[in-house]
Design a protein around this motif. Structure first.
Motif, PDB file in Angstrom:
ATOM      1  N   VAL A 141      48.305  63.698  48.183  1.00 39.52           N
ATOM      2  CA  VAL A 141      49.712  64.098  48.334  1.00 39.52           C
ATOM      3  C   VAL A 141      50.262  64.566  46.986  1.00 39.52           C
ATOM      4  O   VAL A 141      51.073  65.478  46.931  1.00 39.52           O
ATOM      5  CB  VAL A 141      50.506  62.852  48.849  1.00 39.52           C
ATOM      6  CG1 VAL A 141      51.971  62.967  48.527  1.00 39.52           C
ATOM      7  CG2 VAL A 141      50.249  62.663  50.327  1.00 39.52           C
ATOM      8  N   GLY A 142      49.852  63.955  45.887  1.00 39.36           N
ATOM      9  CA  GLY A 142      50.242  64.475  44.583  1.00 39.36           C
ATOM     10  C   GLY A 142      51.468  63.820  43.972  1.00 39.36           C
ATOM     11  O   GLY A 142      51.830  64.128  42.841  1.00 39.36           O
ATOM     12  N   VAL A 143      52.111  62.872  44.707  1.00 38.73           N
ATOM     13  CA  VAL A 143      53.360  62.301  44.162  1.00 38.73           C
ATOM     14  C   VAL A 143      53.051  61.548  42.864  1.00 38.73           C
ATOM     15  O   VAL A 143      53.859  61.493  41.950  1.00 38.73           O
ATOM     16  CB  VAL A 143      53.981  61.332  45.198  1.00 38.73           C
ATOM     17  CG1 VAL A 143      55.189  60.639  44.604  1.00 38.73           C
ATOM     18  CG2 VAL A 143      54.378  62.104  46.440  1.00 38.73           C
ATOM     19  N   PRO A 181      49.518  63.506  38.016  1.00 34.25           N
ATOM     20  CA  PRO A 181      50.140  64.289  36.937  1.00 34.25           C
ATOM     21  C   PRO A 181      49.740  65.760  36.970  1.00 34.25           C
ATOM     22  O   PRO A 181      50.481  66.616  36.508  1.00 34.25           O
ATOM     23  CB  PRO A 181      49.641  63.608  35.664  1.00 34.25           C
ATOM     24  CG  PRO A 181      48.506  62.744  36.077  1.00 34.25           C
ATOM     25  CD  PRO A 181      48.667  62.420  37.517  1.00 34.25           C
ATOM     26  N   ALA A 182      48.567  66.085  37.534  1.00 33.39           N
ATOM     27  CA  ALA A 182      48.146  67.497  37.522  1.00 33.39           C
ATOM     28  C   ALA A 182      49.186  68.360  38.236  1.00 33.39           C
ATOM     29  O   ALA A 182      49.461  69.488  37.833  1.00 33.39           O
ATOM     30  CB  ALA A 182      46.794  67.625  38.219  1.00 33.39           C
ATOM     31  N   TYR A 183      49.807  67.828  39.314  1.00 33.73           N
ATOM     32  CA  TYR A 183      50.817  68.646  40.033  1.00 33.73           C
ATOM     33  C   TYR A 183      52.215  68.319  39.547  1.00 33.73           C
ATOM     34  O   TYR A 183      53.189  68.784  40.131  1.00 33.73           O
ATOM     35  CB  TYR A 183      50.734  68.368  41.535  1.00 33.73           C
ATOM     36  CG  TYR A 183      49.439  68.806  42.163  1.00 33.73           C
ATOM     37  CD1 TYR A 183      48.649  67.911  42.864  1.00 33.73           C
ATOM     38  CD2 TYR A 183      48.986  70.115  42.010  1.00 33.73           C
ATOM     39  CE1 TYR A 183      47.451  68.320  43.424  1.00 33.73           C
ATOM     40  CE2 TYR A 183      47.783  70.520  42.563  1.00 33.73           C
ATOM     41  CZ  TYR A 183      47.014  69.612  43.261  1.00 33.73           C
ATOM     42  OH  TYR A 183      45.829  70.007  43.809  1.00 33.73           O
ATOM     43  N   GLY A 184      52.345  67.437  38.538  1.00 31.22           N
ATOM     44  CA  GLY A 184      53.702  67.138  38.080  1.00 31.22           C
ATOM     45  C   GLY A 184      54.208  65.826  38.634  1.00 31.22           C
ATOM     46  O   GLY A 184      55.350  65.444  38.402  1.00 31.22           O
ATOM     47  N   GLY A 185      53.361  65.103  39.369  1.00 29.69           N
ATOM     48  CA  GLY A 185      53.768  63.783  39.863  1.00 29.69           C
ATOM     49  C   GLY A 185      53.816  62.812  38.694  1.00 29.69           C
ATOM     50  O   GLY A 185      53.289  63.083  37.612  1.00 29.69           O
ATOM     51  N   ASP A 186      54.463  61.654  38.908  1.00 31.11           N
ATOM     52  CA  ASP A 186      54.666  60.721  37.790  1.00 31.11           C
ATOM     53  C   ASP A 186      54.022  59.366  38.118  1.00 31.11           C
ATOM     54  O   ASP A 186      54.538  58.630  38.966  1.00 31.11           O
ATOM     55  CB  ASP A 186      56.175  60.552  37.563  1.00 31.11           C
ATOM     56  CG  ASP A 186      56.415  59.627  36.369  1.00 31.11           C
ATOM     57  OD1 ASP A 186      55.408  59.254  35.720  1.00 31.11           O
ATOM     58  OD2 ASP A 186      57.575  59.277  36.104  1.00 31.11           O
ATOM     59  N   PRO A 187      52.904  59.016  37.460  1.00 30.45           N
ATOM     60  CA  PRO A 187      52.279  57.717  37.756  1.00 30.45           C
ATOM     61  C   PRO A 187      53.209  56.537  37.436  1.00 30.45           C
ATOM     62  O   PRO A 187      53.109  55.480  38.046  1.00 30.45           O
ATOM     63  CB  PRO A 187      51.033  57.707  36.866  1.00 30.45           C
ATOM     64  CG  PRO A 187      51.071  58.910  36.018  1.00 30.45           C
ATOM     65  CD  PRO A 187      52.147  59.817  36.491  1.00 30.45           C
TER      66      PRO A 187
END
Lengths: 559, 320, 224, 80
Positions: free
Chosen positions: A247-249, A252-258
């Motif tokens: 999903v990418g949330v 970080p590669a898609y701008g998600g924030d761990p």
């Protein structure tokens, strides 16, 4: 179910001071029925408590074995005994199994289920079928986690931080995540049952301030169950979606924030620490007055402190993330609020000490565990304040200081309270007395073994040894060997109760209704209690803990 | 590595901030003892003094209970708040570096650190820095969350993927200290440590100019060899992948698919890493090796080639 | 608890059979309602986490979120909201009728609620299909993603799917339980024994509607 | 019936605002409308206002705790 009470049972109900004679065998809940169906499809809160007791003991063994592997691996600095990967899987299993499958259900699901209806004078919990469902949901979650363990284990740590757990770990993370999500619902159902029961099913005359502190703390714990568990359920759902469908949330590669996952995770996991601590406090608040034969000091403050703890604990989760890239404002806010959380815990500790003052002490096994609890819990709590201080946290975050801190709270606190409660209510649950000398020996072993295992870890912590290290610099070896040696003593200490308690089931002395002369409705009925708990409607005492020696009480004169 | 006694009970402090953190820890320990020792003593004393059967004055009085409750709730709270303030002040100070600080770039990737000095030199896992000068370390990660932990300076900061966080300090004591990764980052999380060597300004300049060359490339190369996954295939760790062993490759004659045989010198190895499909091996199976062009930085490539040169003696490479 | 039963011609007496461990009817009704509200509390916090994620995404990538939200089917979402509001109306009607004891009318309203819920799911299914056609499903690895040049849009669209799928799951189980309840409720003498079930179920249905009432603006409207 | 019509009207307002986007900070108004709709559903449709205080408390506690989660997390994200 057999009829509620036999003839002589009613006589006991009329004259409260004569303890009801031990009912003859077939009438109590253990022996009323003994088919397999009557155990696995029971809706009796007492039998469900025993089902939970059996499953969490099994999981305690699994977690303890994993801990054994961890301590074994750390005897040598260069990781010769165990590969790094095996070590990582061992400490992850230890974490996941101990937190979700032993500590969280240990006191609420066993003693809470067994005692809350008894203590408030009710026949059963509000939703008996829901109670049985919560056990089956627990076992389903356990099944998924065991599948993950058997297939090859998980190497992400019990915190499952993204992006390691979602993208970079190729171990069996998915079944473990599903298992933990499902077991979350078991906690929610238990919490829901307790809240509704305590609100709606108290016996006539049982007002809130006549409830034992055990019920207060379990009410506070149930509030945390209801308010915190859903958020981690969502965090884990997002993690599963992230790992399975990318999903990418949190990627970080898609701008998600761990760090967002850490917020959602710790919003639950810090209150979860208080899910583990509060029931322990409840047990200790029952044991100490019983063995000091003295009224609990400052009953109302301890009761308010329980609810206070359950609410303030939701404002402090950021102290796990001071160095994880959190904003300075958030770190300041969370640090300040974390100091406020320590106050209600301090209140309880001082109240127990004041209760012991001028009591008439009997140092049986439950009291030994309770006193061990008070000592170790104080140490655990205040080392927490070290970690809450921003500058100190920068030095000892993610080191063995943290490991020692939370083990002092969880093992020194909750496990000692669990064992103390197990011994204190063993006569009520099984109708048998355990052997007192063996009880004291095991308490001593556990106390010594625990301190030898975990106190060196405080020193390792501020010396700078990071946690979750399979190999470490040679200068830390001496303290690690000391800690591993201590863990063997601790393991021995745990084995004793498993042996002599089971032995007492057949060979122990028959227990009277109230072996400890303790106050509380659960001691007014027989041991083990009849299926519907009380012969007649229980008589509620005017004052909780009305022990012969009255302590100072605000404006209440003593009998 | 500085040989510390087996039972050092206090970590070395190499900066003024570290010493101040020690003062907070010691101060807080004193307060903790003040709050807890009375509890321990009271419990043991009461347990013995008021045991069942001991005759003792067990009369109680009413008045003070509310006052006691309030006092032992607020007094500890106010005392501890002092340490909150002190800790917060130091924490905020460590988050605002002075403008003239020397900037070191640090990159964490699965299971190795790479430090880039302002003058261009870079080093793997070890870090050489001058003292008496503010140093700012800007950290990022190329995969999972790591954390750079310098116990001697009492500092740590997370290395977040695709985000730069920073920490600053001014060391004031020379020596070699430990450097760790303190955020769990996978299998070899515990291998990701190294040495922080603090030197005087002169020594640091001297090290920068030529001390850098003697830095053992083999250990650094080995870390790169593992981190970029070469070990996975070439050391046979990943099953089912037919990849030539690289031990003793340097200087050996290599038969190519088009019949030529050339000696494997540094340029050949470098070209092969950047573009594996060019001059394929004779009888080589399907070409599986990915191209590392744009993935490995030039200075890392030199270290990797240096490591491969040195592997002819030791098949497994210098194991740290 | 609820208003006493004034009915022109009370079709049948309405009541609850008391389970063994409860002392009075009122105690059982209160426990059931309070228990459902405690459960809805947890559901609310479950979705609160989702809305927090949406808010954080909006803060981190405002323009990407707006670009992605532009592709959502605004009008189908609005229509769906109207559908759920109607189902909420029919559910309230069913509760009132159950209090008055008019069983057949109540069963009609329950069926209307279930069918409106199914209509919502069908509209949502159509919306998903349209998104699939427009290649707006980034989590499908094989299919190319329409807004690939803006990676951050992927986050919002995926979150939209997670949120609406979780809501649809709640709706689906809601309809399944409702059909079972309606089948039971159509049995003669149901209202004498289990009128309370209708009230408690009504709370759950209204809650699903409440979640969509919040989700629709947060996902569709605010980010346009 | 009146509640149903009120909810429909509010929904219409939100949809209109969403479609036309009259001014930049329109999301503030839209969230306000959502809050009103949520309050109507909880208080009227779910008859919380006629419930005993305990149930009212639990209805409110959920929203308050969600506010804690939002508020404390925003102290991190807004001040980064």
């Amino acid at each position: 179910m057999s009829s509620a009470g036999t003839l002589h049972g009613d006589a006991a109900a009329r004259d409260p001071h004569i303890p009801p004679p031990t009912l003859d065998r077939p009438d109590d809940y253990l022996h009323a029925q003994s088919t397999l169906r009557s155990w696995f499809l029971t809706t009796d809160h007492k039998r469900i408590a025993l089902l939970y007791l059996a499953s969490i003991t099994a999981f305690f063994v699994i977690g303890a074995v994993a801990a054994g592997f961890v301590r074994l691996a750390l005897v040598v600095p260069d990781g010769a005994i165990m590969t790094n990967d095996t070590y990582n899987k061992a400490f992850t299993i230890h974490g996941v199994v101990m937190v979700w499958f032993f500590l969280i259900p240990s006191i609420p699901a066993t003693f809470g289920n067994f005692l809350i209806p008894l203590m408030i004078g009710a026949k059963d919990l509000a939703f008996p079928k829901l109670n049985l469902t919560s056990w089956y949901v627990f076992m389903t979650g356990a099944l998924f986690t065991l599948v993950a363990v058997v297939l090859g284990g998980v190497d992400t740590g019990w915190t499952f931080y993204a992006p390691l757990s979602t993208a970079f770990s190729n171990t069996w993370v998915l079944p473990a995540l599903i298992g933990v999500t499902i077991v979350g619902f078991s906690s929610i159902l238990t919490g829901l049952n307790f809240v509704v029961t305590i609100h709606t099913m108290r016996a006539p005359g049982m007002t809130w301030f006549r409830l034992p502190i055990f019920v207060w703390t379990h009410y506070a714990t149930s509030l945390i169950f209801l308010l915190a568990t859903p958020v981690i359920t969502l965090a884990l759902i997002l993690l599963i979606a992230e790992r399975a469908f990318h999903v990418g949330v949190f990627d970080p590669a898609y701008g998600g924030d761990p760090v967002l996952f850490q917020h959602l995770f710790w919003f639950y996991s810090h209150p979860a620490v208080y899910i583990m601590v509060l029931p322990g406090m409840g047990v200790i608040s029952e044991i100490v007055p019983a063995f000091a034969q003295k009224k609990l000091f400052g009953y109302r403050f301890v009761a308010y402190a329980a609810i206070g703890l359950a609410s303030v604990t939701f404002f402090v989760w950021g102290h796990h993330m001071f160095v994880n890239g959190q904003s300075d404002l958030a770190s300041l806010a969370f640090s300040a609020l974390s100091f406020a959380v320590a106050v209600p815990s301090a209140v309880k500790v001082y109240n127990w000490t004041a209760t012991i003052h001028k009591g008439s002490l009997r140092l049986d096994t439950p009291m030994l565990y309770a006193m061990g609890y008070i000592g170790l819990f104080v140490l655990g709590g205040l080392t927490g304040l070290y970690l809450a201080t921003l500058a100190i946290n920068q030095h000892i975050h993610a080191t063995y200081f943290v490991v020692a801190h939370f083990h002092y709270i969880m093992v020194g606190g909750t496990v000692l309270a669990f064992l103390g409660g197990l011994h204190f209510w063993w006569p009520k649950i099984t109708g048998r007395m355990y052997s007192e000398p063996w009880g004291r020996i095991s308490a001593l072993f556990i106390f010594i073994g625990f301190n030898v295992t975990f106190f060196p870890q405080f020193i390792l912590g501020y010396l700078g040894m990071p946690r979750r290290y399979a190999t470490y610099p040679p200068e830390f070896q001496l303290l690690n060997v000391l800690s591993s040696a201590g863990s063997t003593i601790l393991a021995a200490g745990y084995l004793f109760p498993m042996v002599y308690l089971v032995h007492s089931l057949w060979f122990g002395r028959r227990a009277p209704g109230n072996p400890w002369d303790a106050k509380g409705l659960e001691w007014e009925t027989a041991s083990p209690p009849p299926p519907h708990n009380f012969a007649g409607v229980p008589r509620v005492p005017k004052v909780p803990y009305d022990y012969p020696i009255q302590a100072q009480e605000t404006g209440r004169q003593h009998t | 590595m500085k040989a510390e006694s087996a039972l050092a009970l206090w970590p070395p402090a190499a900066s003024a901030a570290a010493v101040e953190t020690d003062h907070i820890i010691l101060g807080f320990t004193v307060l903790t003892l003040l709050l807890t020792v009375p509890v321990f003593l009271a419990i043991t004393y009461f347990a013995l003094r008021y045991r069942q059967g001991e005759e003792a004055d067990r009369s109680t009085d009413e008045r003070r209970s509310v006052l006691i409750e309030i006092s032992w709730m607020l007094i500890p709270y106010v005392l501890t708040l002092f340490f909150f303030g002190w800790g917060a002040k130091l924490f905020i100070a460590s988050r605002h570096p002075p403008p003239d600080a020397m900037v070191v770039e640090a990159v964490g990737r699965q299971w190795m650190w790479k430090f880039q000095h302002p003058t261009g030199q870079s080093e793997i896992n070890d870090l050489h820095l001058p003292i008496d000068q503010p140093v700012r370390i800007r950290i990022t990660s190329q995969d999972v969350i790591h954390a750079l932990y310098l116990p001697a300076l009492r500092l740590q900061i997370a290395a977040l993927p695709d985000r730069t966080t920073e920490i600053w300090f001014k060391a004031d004591r020379t020596g070699t200290y430990r450097l760790y990764c303190s955020e769990y980052c996978g299998t070899d999380h515990s291998v990701m440590d190294g040495n922080l060597t603090l030197m005087t300004q002169a020594e640091y300049q001297d090290w920068l100019t030529h001390g850098h060359a003697q830095q053992s490339n083999v250990a650094a190369g080995r870390a790169l060899y593992e981190s970029y996954g070469c070990a996975g295939c070439h050391d046979g760790a990943v099953a089912g992948v037919k990849a030539p062993g690289l031990a003793g490759l340097y200087g050996r004659a290599v038969h190519l698919a088009d019949g030529r045989t050339i000696t494997a010198d540094a340029d050949y190895i470098r070209a092969k890493i950047l573009n594996p499909n060019e001059n394929r091996l004779a009888g080589g199976g399907k070409q599986v090796m990915p191209s590392f062009r744009g993935v490995i930085r030039p200075d890392d490539l030199d270290r990797l080639v240096g490591y491969l040169k040195a592997t002819d003696r030791v098949a497994e490479g210098a194991q740290r | 608890m609820s208003a006493e039963f004034i009915g022109a011609n009370p079709a049948e007496p309405v009541g609850v059979t008391r389970a063994g461990h409860f002392a009075t009817d009122a105690q059982q009704r209160h426990a059931a309602t309070f228990g459902m509200w405690a459960w809805l509390l947890t559901e609310l916090l479950l979705f609160a986490g989702l809305f927090l994620t949406a808010l954080i995404l909006r803060l981190l990538h405002p323009e990407a979120v707006q670009a992605a939200a532009g592709h959502l089917k605004f009008w189908i979402g609005a229509a769906n909201t109207v559908v759920l509001l109607c189902s909420s109306l029919t559910m309230s009607a069913a509760i009132e009728l159950s209090r008055l004891g008019w069983q057949r009318m109540m069963v009609g309203c329950l069926l209307a609620t279930a069918s409106l819920g199914a209509l919502f799911l069908m509209l949502k299914g159509y919306e998903y299909h349209a998104d699939y056609e427009e290649q707006m499903m980034p989590f499908l690895a094989r299919r190319p993603y329409a807004l690939a040049e803006q990676p951050a849009t992927r986050l919002f669209v995926n979150l939209y799917y997670v949120a609406t799928a979780l809501h649809a799951l709640h709706l689906f189980t809601g309809i399944a339980i409702l059909l079972g309840l309606t089948w039971k409720a159509s049995r003669p003498g149901f209202l004498q024994r289990h009128q309370n079930w209708i009230e408690v179920y009504g709370l759950y249905w209204h809650f699903i509607d409440l979640i969509w009432i919040i989700a629709f603006p947060v996902l569709y409207v605010v980010n346009r | 019936m009146r509640t149903f019509l009120a909810l429909l009207a509010l929904l219409a307002v939100n949809v209109a605002l969403g479609a036309t986007r009259p001014f930049e900070q329109v999301w503030l108004v839209e969230l306000g409308v959502v809050a009103v709709m949520a309050a109507i559903i909880v208080l009227v449709s779910m008859e919380v206002r006629r419930e005993p205080p305990l149930v009212r408390l639990f209805a409110g506690v959920g929203f308050f705790w969600a506010a804690i989660l939002f508020g404390m997390t925003l102290t991190d994200y807004l001040a980064r």
